[in-house]
Design a protein around this motif. Structure first.
Motif, PDB file in Angstrom:
ATOM      1  N   GLN A  33       0.838  -1.204   0.000  1.00 19.57           N
ATOM      2  CA  GLN A  33       0.000   0.000   0.000  1.00 19.57           C
ATOM      3  C   GLN A  33       0.875   1.257   0.000  1.00 19.57           C
ATOM      4  O   GLN A  33       0.539   2.250  -0.641  1.00 19.57           O
ATOM      5  CB  GLN A  33      -0.899  -0.012   1.242  1.00 19.57           C
ATOM      6  N   MET A  34       2.009   1.203   0.679  1.00 19.24           N
ATOM      7  CA  MET A  34       2.880   2.378   0.748  1.00 19.24           C
ATOM      8  C   MET A  34       3.731   2.515  -0.507  1.00 19.24           C
ATOM      9  O   MET A  34       3.925   3.621  -1.018  1.00 19.24           O
ATOM     10  CB  MET A  34       3.796   2.302   1.976  1.00 19.24           C
ATOM     11  N   SER A  36       6.758   2.664  -0.988  1.00 19.01           N
ATOM     12  CA  SER A  36       8.079   3.266  -0.806  1.00 19.01           C
ATOM     13  C   SER A  36       8.384   3.269   0.685  1.00 19.01           C
ATOM     14  O   SER A  36       7.483   3.341   1.518  1.00 19.01           O
ATOM     15  CB  SER A  36       8.062   4.702  -1.338  1.00 19.01           C
ATOM     16  N   GLU A  62      -4.776  15.468  -4.934  1.00 22.34           N
ATOM     17  CA  GLU A  62      -3.629  14.589  -4.681  1.00 22.34           C
ATOM     18  C   GLU A  62      -4.113  13.287  -4.031  1.00 22.34           C
ATOM     19  O   GLU A  62      -4.752  13.324  -2.981  1.00 22.34           O
ATOM     20  CB  GLU A  62      -2.601  15.288  -3.774  1.00 22.34           C
ATOM     21  N   GLY A  64      -3.313   9.663  -2.366  1.00 25.86           N
ATOM     22  CA  GLY A  64      -2.234   8.941  -1.680  1.00 25.86           C
ATOM     23  C   GLY A  64      -1.194   9.930  -1.202  1.00 25.86           C
ATOM     24  O   GLY A  64      -0.037   9.895  -1.598  1.00 25.86           O
ATOM     25  N   ILE A  70       4.367  16.208  -0.962  1.00 25.04           N
ATOM     26  CA  ILE A  70       3.972  16.818  -2.243  1.00 25.04           C
ATOM     27  C   ILE A  70       2.963  17.940  -1.987  1.00 25.04           C
ATOM     28  O   ILE A  70       3.029  19.003  -2.609  1.00 25.04           O
ATOM     29  CB  ILE A  70       3.404  15.753  -3.201  1.00 25.04           C
ATOM     30  N   VAL A  87      -6.331  13.128  -0.662  1.00 22.39           N
ATOM     31  CA  VAL A  87      -7.058  11.917  -0.280  1.00 22.39           C
ATOM     32  C   VAL A  87      -6.032  10.900   0.221  1.00 22.39           C
ATOM     33  O   VAL A  87      -5.031  10.647  -0.449  1.00 22.39           O
ATOM     34  CB  VAL A  87      -7.843  11.337  -1.483  1.00 22.39           C
ATOM     35  N   GLU A  88      -6.305  10.366   1.386  1.00 22.50           N
ATOM     36  CA  GLU A  88      -5.385   9.375   1.983  1.00 22.50           C
ATOM     37  C   GLU A  88      -6.232   8.308   2.671  1.00 22.50           C
ATOM     38  O   GLU A  88      -7.133   8.621   3.432  1.00 22.50           O
ATOM     39  CB  GLU A  88      -4.444  10.081   2.972  1.00 22.50           C
ATOM     40  N   GLY A 109     -10.130   8.649   2.602  1.00 24.18           N
ATOM     41  CA  GLY A 109     -10.985   7.857   1.729  1.00 24.18           C
ATOM     42  C   GLY A 109     -10.165   7.087   0.721  1.00 24.18           C
ATOM     43  O   GLY A 109      -8.935   7.128   0.717  1.00 24.18           O
ATOM     44  N   ASP A 110     -10.908   6.411  -0.159  1.00 24.59           N
ATOM     45  CA  ASP A 110     -10.297   5.505  -1.135  1.00 24.59           C
ATOM     46  C   ASP A 110     -10.248   6.174  -2.506  1.00 24.59           C
ATOM     47  O   ASP A 110     -11.287   6.582  -3.048  1.00 24.59           O
ATOM     48  CB  ASP A 110     -11.144   4.224  -1.190  1.00 24.59           C
ATOM     49  N   ALA A 111      -9.058   6.261  -3.069  1.00 21.13           N
ATOM     50  CA  ALA A 111      -8.869   6.895  -4.376  1.00 21.13           C
ATOM     51  C   ALA A 111      -9.547   6.112  -5.501  1.00 21.13           C
ATOM     52  O   ALA A 111      -9.642   6.605  -6.625  1.00 21.13           O
ATOM     53  CB  ALA A 111      -7.375   7.026  -4.677  1.00 21.13           C
ATOM     54  N   GLY A 132      -0.221   9.180  -6.089  1.00 23.14           N
ATOM     55  CA  GLY A 132       0.923   8.695  -5.311  1.00 23.14           C
ATOM     56  C   GLY A 132       0.817   7.210  -5.013  1.00 23.14           C
ATOM     57  O   GLY A 132       1.682   6.648  -4.343  1.00 23.14           O
ATOM     58  N   ILE A 133      -0.248   6.598  -5.495  1.00 21.24           N
ATOM     59  CA  ILE A 133      -0.472   5.175  -5.214  1.00 21.24           C
ATOM     60  C   ILE A 133       0.375   4.346  -6.180  1.00 21.24           C
ATOM     61  O   ILE A 133       0.441   4.668  -7.370  1.00 21.24           O
ATOM     62  CB  ILE A 133      -1.980   4.864  -5.375  1.00 21.24           C
ATOM     63  N   PRO A 134       1.052   3.326  -5.669  1.00 16.12           N
ATOM     64  CA  PRO A 134       1.931   2.538  -6.552  1.00 16.12           C
ATOM     65  C   PRO A 134       1.145   1.671  -7.541  1.00 16.12           C
ATOM     66  O   PRO A 134       1.036   0.456  -7.389  1.00 16.12           O
ATOM     67  CB  PRO A 134       2.761   1.707  -5.566  1.00 16.12           C
ATOM     68  N   TYR A 162       3.954   9.567 -10.406  1.00 15.18           N
ATOM     69  CA  TYR A 162       5.406   9.499 -10.244  1.00 15.18           C
ATOM     70  C   TYR A 162       5.801   8.053  -9.983  1.00 15.18           C
ATOM     71  O   TYR A 162       5.052   7.278  -9.390  1.00 15.18           O
ATOM     72  CB  TYR A 162       5.924  10.450  -9.167  1.00 15.18           C
TER      73      TYR A 162
HETATM   74  C1  LIG Z   1       4.211   5.905  -2.138  1.00 14.95           C
HETATM   75  S1  LIG Z   1       3.224   6.559  -0.784  1.00 14.95           S
HETATM   76  C2  LIG Z   1       3.262   8.263  -1.350  1.00 14.95           C
HETATM   77  C3  LIG Z   1       3.234   9.241  -0.227  1.00 14.95           C
HETATM   78  C4  LIG Z   1       3.558  10.687  -0.603  1.00 14.95           C
HETATM   79  N1  LIG Z   1       2.667  11.188  -1.609  1.00 14.95           N
HETATM   80  C5  LIG Z   1       5.001  10.832  -1.065  1.00 14.95           C
HETATM   81  O1  LIG Z   1       5.226  11.098  -2.239  1.00 14.95           O
HETATM   82  O2  LIG Z   1       5.892  10.650  -0.237  1.00 14.95           O
HETATM   83  C6  LIG Z   1       1.574   6.011  -1.215  1.00 14.95           C
HETATM   84  C7  LIG Z   1       0.454   6.550  -0.331  1.00 14.95           C
HETATM   85  O3  LIG Z   1      -0.809   6.175  -0.921  1.00 14.95           O
HETATM   86  C8  LIG Z   1      -1.702   5.775   0.104  1.00 14.95           C
HETATM   87  N2  LIG Z   1      -2.723   4.919  -0.526  1.00 14.95           N
HETATM   88  C9  LIG Z   1      -2.559   3.631  -0.960  1.00 14.95           C
HETATM   89  N3  LIG Z   1      -3.696   3.188  -1.497  1.00 14.95           N
HETATM   90  C10 LIG Z   1      -4.603   4.198  -1.429  1.00 14.95           C
HETATM   91  C11 LIG Z   1      -5.968   4.351  -1.831  1.00 14.95           C
HETATM   92  N4  LIG Z   1      -6.632   3.337  -2.422  1.00 14.95           N
HETATM   93  N5  LIG Z   1      -6.589   5.531  -1.615  1.00 14.95           N
HETATM   94  C12 LIG Z   1      -5.936   6.558  -1.025  1.00 14.95           C
HETATM   95  N6  LIG Z   1      -4.645   6.474  -0.600  1.00 14.95           N
HETATM   96  C13 LIG Z   1      -3.987   5.320  -0.800  1.00 14.95           C
HETATM   97  C14 LIG Z   1      -0.800   5.073   1.114  1.00 14.95           C
HETATM   98  O4  LIG Z   1      -1.396   4.975   2.385  1.00 14.95           O
HETATM   99  C15 LIG Z   1       0.437   5.984   1.077  1.00 14.95           C
HETATM  100  O5  LIG Z   1       0.313   7.040   1.995  1.00 14.95           O
END
Ligand SMILES: C[S@@+](CC[C@H](N)C(=O)[O-])C[C@H]1O[C@@H](n2cnc3c(N)ncnc32)[C@H](O)[C@@H]1O
Length: 203
Positions: A33-34, A36, A62, A64, A70, A87-88, A109-111, A132-134, A162
């Motif tokens: 989920q993270m 990184s 934005e 995640g 950011i 949104v986080e 919430g959920d993206a 920002g979500i992988p 990114y």
């Molecule tokens: C790679 S981190 C990026 C954090 C920050 N934007 C940065 O660049 O350092 C990914 C973030 O997305 C959040 N995330 C993952 N799935 C998500 C979802 N479905 N909806 C919202 N946020 C989510 C994670 O909890 C985490 O904080």
């Protein structure tokens, strides 16, 4: 007590110990989920902010936001706090964002469910969405679901993503989108690119 700042491998002195330790703890709990182990570097955050397009009445969305590195670069680049929506999904991180980003619209919430998560008056008024979500780690069906979720609230806009990938992290042709690398920086761990994906023009 004033907050201590320190340098990370990403060169950030950007919100002290709380930022990095929260990020690292969440990575230990859910690495997928993270995506990184540490937040994005200041150089990468600036490159993302430079790729943002919005008219004065439009929002930046934005997705995640993590600990908000950011978000802070977007504010520093001139996005008004009340025009920034973050949104986080992790409640603890959303709470951290609420406390550290006064005036910003923080949504826990959920993206992938943006129509439900975003207030109606914000939908259709988004200049740029930033992901920002992988997404690269997700199956194609989830990538499609993400594309559709953004399209519902920001029709025609697509999103910035990114990535640490050397090539496009998304199969944009298969997703019926166009894809373009907007920026690259070595000043991030690992080195990172910023891509813009937009819905492909239909004939
Ligand atoms: C790679 S981190 C990026 C954090 C920050 N934007 C940065 O660049 O350092 C990914 C973030 O997305 C959040 N995330 C993952 N799935 C998500 C979802 N479905 N909806 C919202 N946020 C989510 C994670 O909890 C985490 O904080």
């Amino acid at each position: 007590m004033s907050e201590m700042t320190f340098e990370t491998p990403n060169g950030a002195a950007n919100n002290g110990v709380a930022n990095k330790s929260l990020f690292f703890r969440r990575w230990l709990r859910n690495p997928l989920q993270m995506g990184s182990i540490i937040p994005s570097s200041p150089a990468l955050c600036r490159k993302i902010a430079a790729a943002v397009e919005r008219s004065p009445d439009e929002y930046v969305l934005e997705l995640g936001a993590g600990t908000g590195v950011i978000s802070r670069a977007l504010l520093a680049a001139g996005v008004p706090a009340d025009k920034l929506i973050v949104v986080e999904i992790v409640p603890e991180m959303a709470e951290f964002l609420r406390e550290s980003l006064p005036g910003v619209n923080v949504i826990c919430g959920d993206a992938f469910a943006l129509r439900q998560a975003l207030p109606a008056q914000m939908q259709g008024r988004i200049g740029t969405a930033i992901c920002g979500i992988p997404l690269v780690l997700l199956p194609f069906e989830r990538q499609q679901a993400f594309r559709d979720a953004v399209e519902e609230v920001a029709p025609g806009k697509g999103f910035l993503l990114y990535t640490y990938c050397a090539t496009s992290p998304l199969p944009y042709g298969k997703l019926e989108m166009s894809g373009r690398r907007m920026a690259f920086t070595l000043a991030n761990f690992p080195p990172a690119s910023v891509w813009r994906y937009q819905p492909a023009a239909r004939p």
